[in-house]
Design an enzyme around this catalytic site. Structure first.
Site: not given
Lengths: 407, 424
Positions: B169, B309, B320, B341, B346, B405
């Protein structure tokens, strides 16, 4: 600053670990045979470079077994061996001072095939909690980073068979930008039935049944390649940092790198391999006359072999440099192929011996290359060039130099 | 001195908007493009919501052979590349192709085609030893996804370095970061860089179901993506792509190009913690931010906006938020932070590039896109997340971050053309 290779880990069809692999390559011993993981007889091609002597629980922590594809187990093993070989203890180094850059081509394909099957036969609830990360192309980078506590700049690259050399080039770039140690290379495996037919779909896999006559790059009887599994993981270090931690023994220097891409089909422009070779030599500050041996890509497909022979001839002249393709003994390993060739080339430089292109007997005269056939050839070697091409037009070249004799 | 890198062309294919203009309209309207999955019957799945793009490959100009050959993600990438090239005003046929490269990010690449071919080959899963009679001659292209950057290279005529960066990602940030490096070091003069992912397929939905990473707010799909909201319950899967023309600052200036933004700094780190888990302290993301700022010669206090993010999982939002405080100190509390997002979902490897596009547009328009669906505060997330409505604000420097990930944490600094000195 020079970038040194201070450790290697090899997982190859004809040798698990550096020493058995190197012995097999020197002897021209094949690691190819019929695929045994399923009934391969129903498919048009049957030979592969399988790693049969790898028992994962002996090498990979038990808790990682349910969450890893065969390719990741091999990659974790090779990375651990490379770090041991480099005598680098990740615990004694700063976490941000170590990175991981691997190449991948197929991801965790066997694993994901099993999950596809579960999804479509047993329903969504049967899909593994590990599927989301056992499959994707960054899996080996992530797992190696976690296992060894490496938190520096890391990445995963895909460029079919050329990707492994690109990973090493990016590892070098990462070191130059201030990360002293980078674990790099590539490992692939896709020897489940779906992975197998997907490889056949490429139209270049040999349908021969004699392992010694199946993958014959530059031979007048070349008729495709044999796919394999495995590859190599290397430890690359900034020379000053290696010196500072007391690591004086090295395999050699990654002195030059370059990547180019072929023009779009039908454009009439020249292919990019010759340019990749020249750029890598320039990057290393060397000329063609400095190169003592070329480890060729060796596609095993006549028109691709001819194109590679032409590129080598344009740079080095007719029969201007010894050329070899030891990967005839392992098959083409996708992202693992380039890094394994780099290991082979480093061993050649160290021992002053060029392993043969096992299996190949007769090279068309018009190729104009001095292919090392039959027996290994002894020669004083200082500099090696390793080439890799990835399907669709990727060309990569790296230049390796033997370590300077210590004063 | 190291070369400076600027963005001179942008192309976007996203849920709710094909093309850069439509994308920006969506982001500033506060509308969302999340909906009940229509590509297949989602009823057997835990999460039945996605942000799908209304992408018409025929209208995009793809011919029958391209439609047969190219995975949906490749089509997205090529469509964006064409838009970016046209917008750049750069005459590609007059460039030296050997000095033009491609860097493409994708996390799951040809997932759509893999699933389609699998069902044929295996007779809907019944055969483990698949039937080669049903084999597509393009199956190898789906097995090994580096065909995607190759398609972009063919479309624009690139013969320099061509790379596929597949870091899950963070791929869409890292692929652009990779391209920046190649221009800085002189390996290329012009790069087509960006990312594409089209993961809305049963296997991908199922694998996120398995770890409960995605939302189960199936009765309210338009409001399912809720980053930083106290009632969030996971991310919304999406598809999309964005591509950029990157070139070196001096040549862009010399040809009188319209410079959208400069990329003065980028960094990535790994958490070496867990393939999917995040520690709450945000340490490695903070380090990536710190290094990216350092490379940009930018102070934390110069950051005018953080494009987050913001995936809408509790562990991410907490992680974050901690990272911003760690990296920016008190300035984190004074800086607007928002997650697109909330509107476009996403799109895994693609989203980092879509977020760069959003950051560039924010800089150019002086508008901070909002975080949609943010109604309920969460004590763990106590920054200014720009709820619901876009906000006008003069922006000179924007930070955009990604987390993925494998433990990847990436950060990029973008600077307006004016701040970069490219506008009188």
């Amino acid at each position: 600053m020079s970038i040194l290779i201070t450790g290697v880990g090899v997982v190859a069809p004809n040798g698990l670990g550096l020493e058995p692999y190197w012995a097999a390559v020197l002897a021209g011993r094949f690691g190819l045979g019929p695929v045994t993981r399923f009934d391969v007889s129903r498919y048009p091609a049957t030979l592969a470079g399988q790693i049969d002597d790898f028992h994962a629980p002996d090498h990979v922590p038990g808790r990682l077994l349910p969450q890893t594809d065969p390719s990741t187990r091999l990659a974790l093993t090779a990375a651990a061996w490379a770090l041991q070989d480099a005598k680098a203890d990740p615990e004694s180094l700063t976490d941000y001072d170590m990175g991981v850059v691997t190449a991948n081509a197929c991801g965790g394909f066997d694993f994901t095939h099993r999950e596809f099957r579960k999804l479509w036969t047993e329903g969504p609830k049967s899909v593994s909690v590990y599927e989301s990360f056992a499959w994707f192309y960054a899996v080996n980078t992530g797992q190696i980073s976690i296992r060894h506590g490496m938190r520096g700049p890391s990445s995963a690259l895909v460029a079919e068979q050329a990707g492994g050399l690109d990973a090493l080039a990016h590892a070098r770039r990462t070191i130059r930008r201030g990360t002293p140690l980078v674990v790099s290379g590539g490992v692939d495996s896709a020897l489940d039935p779906w992975g197998w037919v997907s490889q056949l779909a490429g139209g270049r896999v040999s349908t021969a049944t004699d392992p010694a006559r199946a993958y014959l790059p530059f031979d007048e009887q070349a008729a495709g390649y044999v796919p394999g599994e495995g590859g190599a993981i290397l430890v690359l270090e900034d020379s000053a940092a290696a010196e500072a931690r007391g690591r004086h023994e090295t395999y050699g220097e990654l002195a030059g790198c370059a990547s180019t891409f072929d023009p779009a089909p039908g454009s009439g422009r020249p292919p990019g391999l010759e340019r990749a070779i020249r750029l890598a030599l320039t990057d290393a500050g060397l000329g063609p006359e400095d190169v003592d041996v070329v480890f060729a890509d060796g596609a095993g497909v006549p028109e691709l072999d001819a194109a590679e022979a032409r590129a080598i001839g344009q740079v080095f002249g007719s029969h201007g440099v010894p050329v070899t393709v030891p990967k005839t003994t392992t098959g083409r390993l996708y992202s693992g192929g380039g890094p394994l060739d780099v290991v082979t080339a480093l061993m050649s430089l160290r021992e002053g011996v060029i392993p043969p292109t096992a299996g190949v007997r007769s090279v068309p005269q018009e190729y104009g290359i001095d292919l090392v056939l039959g027996e290994s050839r002894t020669a004083p070697l200082r500099t090696a060039l390793v080439l890799a091409r990835g399907r669709w037009g990727f060309n990569s070249a790296v230049v390796l130099r033997r370590p300077e004799p210590t004063s | 001195m190291k070369r400076r890198v600027v963005i001179t062309g942008v192309g976007v294919r996203a849920p709710g908007g094909n093309g850069t203009r439509q994308f920006w309209e969506l982001l500033t309207s506060g509308r969302t493009a999340t909906r009940r999955i229509s590509f297949f019957d989602p009823s057997p799945y835990r999460s039945q919501v996605a942000a799908e793009a209304d992408f018409d490959p025929v209208a995009e100009g793809f011919g029958p052979r391209e439609l047969d050959r190219m995975d949906r993600a490749s089509q997205f990438a090529v469509a964006c590349a064409r838009e970016a090239v046209a917008a750049s005003g750069l005459e590609f046929d007059r460039l030296d192709p050997t000095r033009v490269g491609v860097s493409l990010g994708s996390a799951v690449a040809a997932a759509t085609s893999l699933e389609r071919e699998y069902l044929l080959l295996s007779d809907s899963g019944r055969e483990w030893e698949v039937d080669a009679d049903w084999l597509s001659r393009h199956m190898f292209d789906y097995l090994v996804p580096s065909v995607m950057p190759a398609e972009v290279a063919w479309a624009v005529g690139a013969e320099g370095p061509v790379a596929m960066v597949s870091n899950g990602c963070t791929s869409g940030l890292d692929s652009v970061g990779h391209a920046v490096r190649l221009i800085e070091e002189g390996s290329a003069d012009v790069m087509l860089a960006g990312a594409a992912d089209t993961p809305i397929t049963p296997i991908v939905v199922a694998c996120f179901d398995a770890i409960r990473a995605t939302t189960s707010r199936n009765d309210d799909p338009e409001h399912a993506s809720r980053p930083f909201d106290g009632t969030r319950d996971g991310f919304v899967l999406a598809e999309g792509a964005a591509m950029f023309v990157l070139e070196d600052y001096d040549s862009a200036l010399a040809r009188g190009a319209h410079i959208h933004a400069e990329i003065p700094g980028y960094a990535t780190r790994c958490n070496a913690y867990h393939m999917t888990g995040l520690k709450a302290d945000g340490r490695e993301m903070a380090e990536a931010i710190r290094v990216a700022l350092d490379e940009s010669r930018t102070n934390a206090t110069d950051i005018d906006y953080i494009n987050a993010h913001g995936s809408g999982t509790r562990q991410n939002d907490r992680h974050e938020t901690a990272a911003y405080k760690r990296a920016l100190g008190d300035h984190a509390r004074r800086t607007p932070v928002s997650s697109i997002k909330s509107m476009v979902g996403h799109s895994l490897g693609a989203i980092g590039s879509l977020e760069i596009a959003a950051s560039v547009l924010a800089l150019e328009h002086g508008v901070v896109p909002p975080t949609a669906n943010l109604h309920t505060s969460d004590p763990e997330c106590d920054l200014d997340y720009v709820p619901l409505e876009a906000r006008e604000r003069k922006l000179g420097t924007v930070l955009t971050v990604g987390s993925g990930f494998g433990g990847f944490q990436s950060a990029m600094v973008l600077r307006s053309a004016e701040a970069a000195g490219a506008v009188a």
